[in-house]
Design a protein around this motif. Structure first.
Motif, short mmCIF file in Angstrom:
data_model
loop_
_atom_site.label_atom_id
_atom_site.label_comp_id
_atom_site.label_asym_id
_atom_site.label_seq_id
_atom_site.Cartn_x
_atom_site.Cartn_y
_atom_site.Cartn_z
N LEU A 354 0.67 8.70 3.78
CA LEU A 354 0.14 7.51 3.10
C LEU A 354 -1.24 7.91 2.57
CD1 LEU A 354 0.73 4.55 2.46
CD2 LEU A 354 -0.28 3.94 4.66
N LYS A 355 -1.24 8.37 1.35
CA LYS A 355 -2.37 9.09 0.76
C LYS A 355 -3.68 8.30 0.82
CE LYS A 355 -3.84 11.23 -3.59
NZ LYS A 355 -3.45 11.50 -5.00
N MET A 356 -3.66 7.04 0.43
CA MET A 356 -4.92 6.31 0.30
C MET A 356 -5.57 6.01 1.65
SD MET A 356 -3.78 2.53 -1.04
CE MET A 356 -5.51 2.07 -1.18
N TYR A 357 -4.81 6.09 2.74
CA TYR A 357 -5.38 5.87 4.07
C TYR A 357 -5.37 7.12 4.93
CZ TYR A 357 -4.82 1.03 2.60
OH TYR A 357 -4.89 -0.14 1.91
N ASP A 358 -4.96 8.24 4.36
CA ASP A 358 -5.03 9.55 5.01
C ASP A 358 -4.35 9.54 6.38
OD1 ASP A 358 -5.66 12.23 5.26
OD2 ASP A 358 -7.59 11.84 6.21
N ARG A 359 -3.10 9.09 6.41
CA ARG A 359 -2.34 9.09 7.65
C ARG A 359 -0.84 9.15 7.32
NH1 ARG A 359 -4.34 3.14 8.14
NH2 ARG A 359 -2.53 1.90 7.50
N ILE A 360 -0.05 9.44 8.31
CA ILE A 360 1.40 9.47 8.15
C ILE A 360 1.94 8.07 8.46
CG2 ILE A 360 3.56 10.46 8.99
CD1 ILE A 360 1.91 12.41 7.38
N ALA A 361 2.88 7.61 7.65
CA ALA A 361 3.43 6.27 7.84
C ALA A 361 4.94 6.31 7.61
CB ALA A 361 2.79 5.28 6.87
N ARG A 362 5.59 5.30 8.15
CA ARG A 362 7.00 5.04 7.83
C ARG A 362 7.10 3.55 7.52
NH1 ARG A 362 11.42 3.25 10.06
NH2 ARG A 362 10.46 2.92 12.10
N VAL A 363 7.45 3.22 6.30
CA VAL A 363 7.40 1.84 5.82
C VAL A 363 8.81 1.30 5.62
CG1 VAL A 363 6.62 0.33 3.96
CG2 VAL A 363 5.18 2.23 4.69
N GLU A 364 9.09 0.19 6.28
CA GLU A 364 10.38 -0.48 6.13
C GLU A 364 10.21 -1.65 5.18
OE1 GLU A 364 11.67 -1.56 10.05
OE2 GLU A 364 11.39 0.48 10.83
N HIS A 365 10.35 -1.39 3.90
CA HIS A 365 10.16 -2.43 2.92
C HIS A 365 10.86 -2.04 1.63
CE1 HIS A 365 8.10 -5.18 0.11
NE2 HIS A 365 7.98 -5.96 1.17
N VAL A 366 11.41 -3.05 0.94
CA VAL A 366 12.17 -2.81 -0.27
C VAL A 366 11.30 -2.18 -1.37
CG1 VAL A 366 11.79 -5.15 -1.14
CG2 VAL A 366 13.76 -3.84 -1.92
N ASP A 367 10.03 -2.56 -1.44
CA ASP A 367 9.16 -2.01 -2.47
C ASP A 367 9.01 -0.50 -2.29
OD1 ASP A 367 7.13 -2.36 -4.66
OD2 ASP A 367 5.79 -1.61 -3.09
N HIS A 368 8.81 -0.06 -1.06
CA HIS A 368 8.71 1.37 -0.79
C HIS A 368 10.04 2.07 -1.04
CE1 HIS A 368 8.19 5.16 1.25
NE2 HIS A 368 9.06 4.83 2.18
N ALA A 369 11.15 1.44 -0.68
CA ALA A 369 12.46 2.04 -0.95
C ALA A 369 12.64 2.32 -2.43
CB ALA A 369 13.57 1.12 -0.44
N ARG A 370 12.28 1.35 -3.26
CA ARG A 370 12.40 1.52 -4.71
C ARG A 370 11.50 2.62 -5.22
NH1 ARG A 370 11.50 -4.93 -5.58
NH2 ARG A 370 13.63 -5.66 -5.12
N ARG A 371 10.23 2.56 -4.83
CA ARG A 371 9.25 3.49 -5.38
C ARG A 371 9.45 4.91 -4.87
NH1 ARG A 371 4.90 0.81 -7.84
NH2 ARG A 371 4.92 -1.46 -7.53
N SER A 372 9.78 5.05 -3.60
CA SER A 372 9.99 6.40 -3.06
C SER A 372 11.20 7.06 -3.70
CB SER A 372 10.15 6.35 -1.54
OG SER A 372 11.29 5.61 -1.15
N ALA A 373 12.25 6.29 -3.96
CA ALA A 373 13.44 6.83 -4.61
C ALA A 373 13.11 7.37 -5.99
CB ALA A 373 14.52 5.76 -4.69
N LYS A 374 12.40 6.57 -6.75
CA LYS A 374 12.04 6.98 -8.11
C LYS A 374 11.14 8.21 -8.09
CE LYS A 374 10.04 5.19 -12.41
NZ LYS A 374 9.48 3.98 -13.09
#
Length: 494
Positions: A354-374
């Motif tokens: 998670l670049k802007m907060y300088d940490r590793i994350a796992r996000v369960e959310h439709v917005d992240h699903a869409r953006r990460s896929a693209k």
């Protein structure tokens, strides 16, 4: 149905894990073999599979049939790399769809215009074309339904499915998402009348129960608990929410903000039992769930129980790829590459920087699903090399069915760390700011206008210095947001 693993505000992630940059070139349609640069600069060559394999399209394979898979498919199509090249392997019987609907409009009573397929196939959630099963056929994408992957052979670049099929892949994208956290069978977790929601089949079973129910108990005070309880109100059912925390959605809501939502639910007839643990679920003589037994001995009658206590990343076939032990999921870099050449992971299952907060994350959310896929597919097919730079975003919409006296829709952007300022009386608006060392880190708005919601990501991304005392004196949500907007202008002038 959204969350960040463990806590939205976990400050101490793992150190960033990023392999060396790699060059991934567009693959000509006529070429039968191609190679992928690995994270350690070694190269692997893949030759098109023979007819011994069950999948006809074998340059790219996506495992998983949820939002991330659907948006990845769209990106392959946009780059002209889907037709005859892409195979999607899914455990579900349906083409990818917008999963948030399952705990929202899908659960509306029959007389209140519930959502149904094909109405919410991807990618309608972001304003894109509806990708029905026919769409995948028209695009030349091979779909394998109801046959989840059970194992992988990294050296042979093959996958095995539940039915025994052997699939070949050149590039593999893992988009398996999560599975619902279940109560153990020994305490009644599998009784008839006990429900979990992760797919359409789950939601269909729940709807059947709601149509006959009289007393509903929802276990869990997070997204699923709030959304399902609101839907049960629409069915005019006796509804109780039980959870161990002191207030609703503690990962995000402040105690005072949660109280306002709890008051709204209470006014709608929902009963809250907070700060308690469940001992077991009890069955009646016919074996159907009949009560929830608390650790303190209290008995809550229920003929329908919905468990919404979280989810676990679906990683079991892929444990050899490198799992993150702190946030769960499969470890990837900023382009969603795993440590194994040619294998990527996206959506809920990916533990990413998670670049802007300088940490590793796992996000369960439709917005992240869409953006990460693209982002992943563009990095795979083009010269794009910039790392994923995600801004955390969460929302919920409840009580939206016809005849509801109050529709609820809040949005949050950023990080919920620091001191808190809340402005507004929740009639209907309220805004909550999180301020750390003078900087605006996160902001949540309930019942905002389109213009106000549009302002939130800009505030969270730019993190302007803001006058906390001035915010506290604001007499309305509109005034508070105007103060925040002005802080952006001051920042831009410096």
């Amino acid at each position: 149905m959204s969350t960040v693993s463990n806590s939205l505000s976990f400050k101490h992630g793992l150190s960033l894990w990023c392999p060396q940059p790699t060059s991934l070139n567009r693959i000509p349609h006529h070429v039968l073999s191609f190679s992928l640069a690995s994270s350690n600069s070694s190269r692997r060559t893949y030759v098109a599979a023979s007819t011994d394999f069950a999948n006809e399209n074998r340059e790219f394979v996506i495992v998983g049939g949820g939002n991330a898979a659907g948006y990845a498919a769209r990106t392959f199509v946009e780059h002209g790399m889907a037709n005859g090249k892409l195979c999607i392997v899914s455990k579900e019987a349906y083409a990818p769809y917008e999963r948030p609907a399952l705990t929202k409009a899908y659960l509306f009573p029959p007389d209140k215009k519930p959502a149904r397929l094909p109405g919410f196939h991807t990618c309608v959630g972001s304003g894109g074309e509806r990708q029905t099963p026919e769409w995948y056929k028209d695009q030349g994408i091979e779909m394998l339904y109801e046959d989840p992957v059970t194992g992988i052979d990294i050296e042979k670049q093959t996958l095995k499915t539940n039915s025994g099929k052997l699939l070949k892949y050149g590039t593999l994208i893992i988009a398996t998402g999560c599975t619902a956290t279940r109560f153990p069978e020994k305490i009644g977790g599998n009784l008839p009348g006990v429900h979990y929601i992760r797919d359409v089949a789950d939601a269909d079973t729940l709807i059947s129960s709601l149509g006959k129910a009289k007393k509903v108990v929802v276990v869990g005070g997070g997204y699923i608990g709030m959304e399902v309880a609101a839907a049960a109100v629409g069915w005019k059912l006796d509804t109780t929410i039980i959870f161990p925390e002191s207030h609703l959605l503690p990962r995000l809501f402040t105690p005072s903000l949660a109280q306002k939502y709890e008051d709204l639910y209470h006014d709608s007839g929902v009963t809250f039992i907070k700060g308690v643990s469940i001992k077991n679920l009890e069955a009646s003589s016919d074996g159907h769930a009949s009560a929830v037994i608390l650790e303190n001995g209290s008995i809550i009658e229920a003929d329908t129980v919905i468990i919404g206590i979280g989810a676990k990343p679906a990683v079991s076939p892929f444990e050899s790829l490198g799992l993150n032990t702190k946030v769960g999921g499969i470890q990837v870099d900023g382009l969603f590459r795993t440590s194994v050449p040619g294998i990527f992971a996206i959506g809920d299952v990916a533990a990413f920087p998670l670049k802007m907060y300088d940490r590793i994350a796992r996000v369960e959310h439709v917005d992240h699903a869409r953006r990460s896929a693209k982002h992943c597919v563009k990095a795979l097919l083009t010269s794009q090399t910039h790392p994923y730079d995600y801004l955390p975003y969460f929302y919920s919409r409840v009580f939206e069915y016809e005849g509801s006296p109050r529709k609820v829709w809040w949005q949050f952007f950023g990080d919920n760390v620091g001191e808190i300022v809340e402005v507004g009386n929740f009639d209907p608006k309220i805004v909550t700011f999180w301020i750390d060392s003078g900087k605006l880190m996160g902001v949540l708005v309930e019942s905002g206008s389109p213009e106000e919601f549009k302002l939130l990501p800009e505030l969270a991304r730019r993190q302007p210095i803001i006058d906390r005392a001035k915010l506290q004196k604001a007499s309305s949500v509109e005034e508070a947001l105007e103060i925040a907007r002005a802080s952006l202008q001051v920042q831009a002038a410096l």
